[in-house]
Design a protein around this motif. Structure first.
Motif, PDB file in Angstrom:
ATOM      1  N   GLU A  95       0.712  -1.215  -0.181  1.00  0.00           N
ATOM      2  CA  GLU A  95      -0.069   0.154  -0.076  1.00  0.00           C
ATOM      3  C   GLU A  95       0.918   1.391  -0.029  1.00  0.00           C
ATOM      4  OE1 GLU A  95      -2.460  -0.919   3.474  1.00  0.00           O
ATOM      5  OE2 GLU A  95      -4.055  -1.981   2.296  1.00  0.00           O
ATOM      6  N   GLY A  96       2.000   1.216   0.648  1.00  0.00           N
ATOM      7  CA  GLY A  96       2.840   2.285   0.664  1.00  0.00           C
ATOM      8  C   GLY A  96       3.636   2.699  -0.591  1.00  0.00           C
ATOM      9  N   ARG A  98       2.018   1.971  -3.342  1.00  0.00           N
ATOM     10  CA  ARG A  98       1.011   2.239  -4.230  1.00  0.00           C
ATOM     11  C   ARG A  98       0.752   3.838  -4.120  1.00  0.00           C
ATOM     12  NH1 ARG A  98      -4.670  -0.925  -3.882  1.00  0.00           N
ATOM     13  NH2 ARG A  98      -4.514   0.142  -1.742  1.00  0.00           N
ATOM     14  N   ARG A  99       0.732   4.235  -2.687  1.00  0.00           N
ATOM     15  CA  ARG A  99       0.467   5.665  -2.289  1.00  0.00           C
ATOM     16  C   ARG A  99       1.686   6.308  -3.084  1.00  0.00           C
ATOM     17  NH1 ARG A  99      -1.041   3.513   2.434  1.00  0.00           N
ATOM     18  NH2 ARG A  99       1.080   3.971   3.485  1.00  0.00           N
ATOM     19  N   ARG A 100       2.855   6.011  -3.291  1.00  0.00           N
ATOM     20  CA  ARG A 100       4.130   6.686  -3.888  1.00  0.00           C
ATOM     21  C   ARG A 100       4.042   6.796  -5.107  1.00  0.00           C
ATOM     22  NH1 ARG A 100       6.504   3.828   0.367  1.00  0.00           N
ATOM     23  NH2 ARG A 100       7.912   2.757  -1.039  1.00  0.00           N
ATOM     24  N   GLY A 101       2.749   6.041  -5.912  1.00  0.00           N
ATOM     25  CA  GLY A 101       2.831   6.284  -7.290  1.00  0.00           C
ATOM     26  C   GLY A 101       3.258   4.923  -7.988  1.00  0.00           C
TER      27      GLY A 101
END
Length: 184
Positions: A95-96, A98-101
């Motif tokens: 998830e981290g 994914r949050r960072r693109g």
């Protein structure tokens, strides 16, 4: 010039030539390993990660991490130069990313898998590999934006996880290099 300096100079030539055409290239990709059992496989991941200039190796769950003799046996020192971290739970790690693109790509045969050689990755990429027997957990498969399969033409339907990583990472490097060469 000392013997050590001469030996180092001799090694520098061939090593430099192995990177010819890839100067300044840094593969914007990371690997997430979830519950990989074999320390020898983990060591092989370190060695391949170093070979392609990977950003980071995320070792999750029961996946072993350095310092371990079995990892060092196959990593041959790569575990000392490749950035890595260990987390017990792979879900927040994915998830981290994914949050960072990052595009999260599960290397797994599933009904929605695309062929590795037809995949158009969106860099940066986090490539996820799972347990040698069970593959990736369903929770990680759901997080992944893309599922990627390696074509298997024989009787077996999968490769050793570390072998699969070599195939996938060098194909990623080839695709990224092509993008960079076409852009500039």
């Amino acid at each position: 010039m000392s013997g050590q300096q001469a030996a180092a100079g001799e090694r520098a030539g061939p090593i430099t030539s192995l990177a010819a055409g890839y100067e300044g290239l840094h593969l914007p990709a990371s690997i997430l390993l979830d519950n990989v059992r074999s320390m020898y496989n983990v060591g092989a991941f370190f060695r391949t990660a170093d070979g392609v200039g990977l950003e980071k190796l995320c070792l999750c769950g029961i996946t072993a991490h350095p310092p371990k003799k079995a990892i060092s046996k196959t990593a041959l020192g790569a575990e000392e130069v490749v950035a890595w971290e260990h987390n017990w739970d792979a879900i927040p790690v994915a998830e981290g990313f994914r949050r960072r693109g990052f595009e999260i790509a599960a290397i797994e045969t599933s009904v929605r898998s695309v062929d590795l050689f037809e995949w158009h990755p969106r860099f940066p990429v986090c490539v996820a590999f799972g347990n040698e027997v069970d593959g990736l957990r369903p929770e990680l498969l759901e997080i992944a934006a893309t599922h990627v399969r390696i074509p298997m033409l024989g009787h077996k339907t999968s490769l050793n996880v570390a072998t699969a990583a070599g195939v996938v990472l060098y194909e990623l490097l080839r695709k990224y290099r092509s993008l960079k060469m076409n852009a500039g």
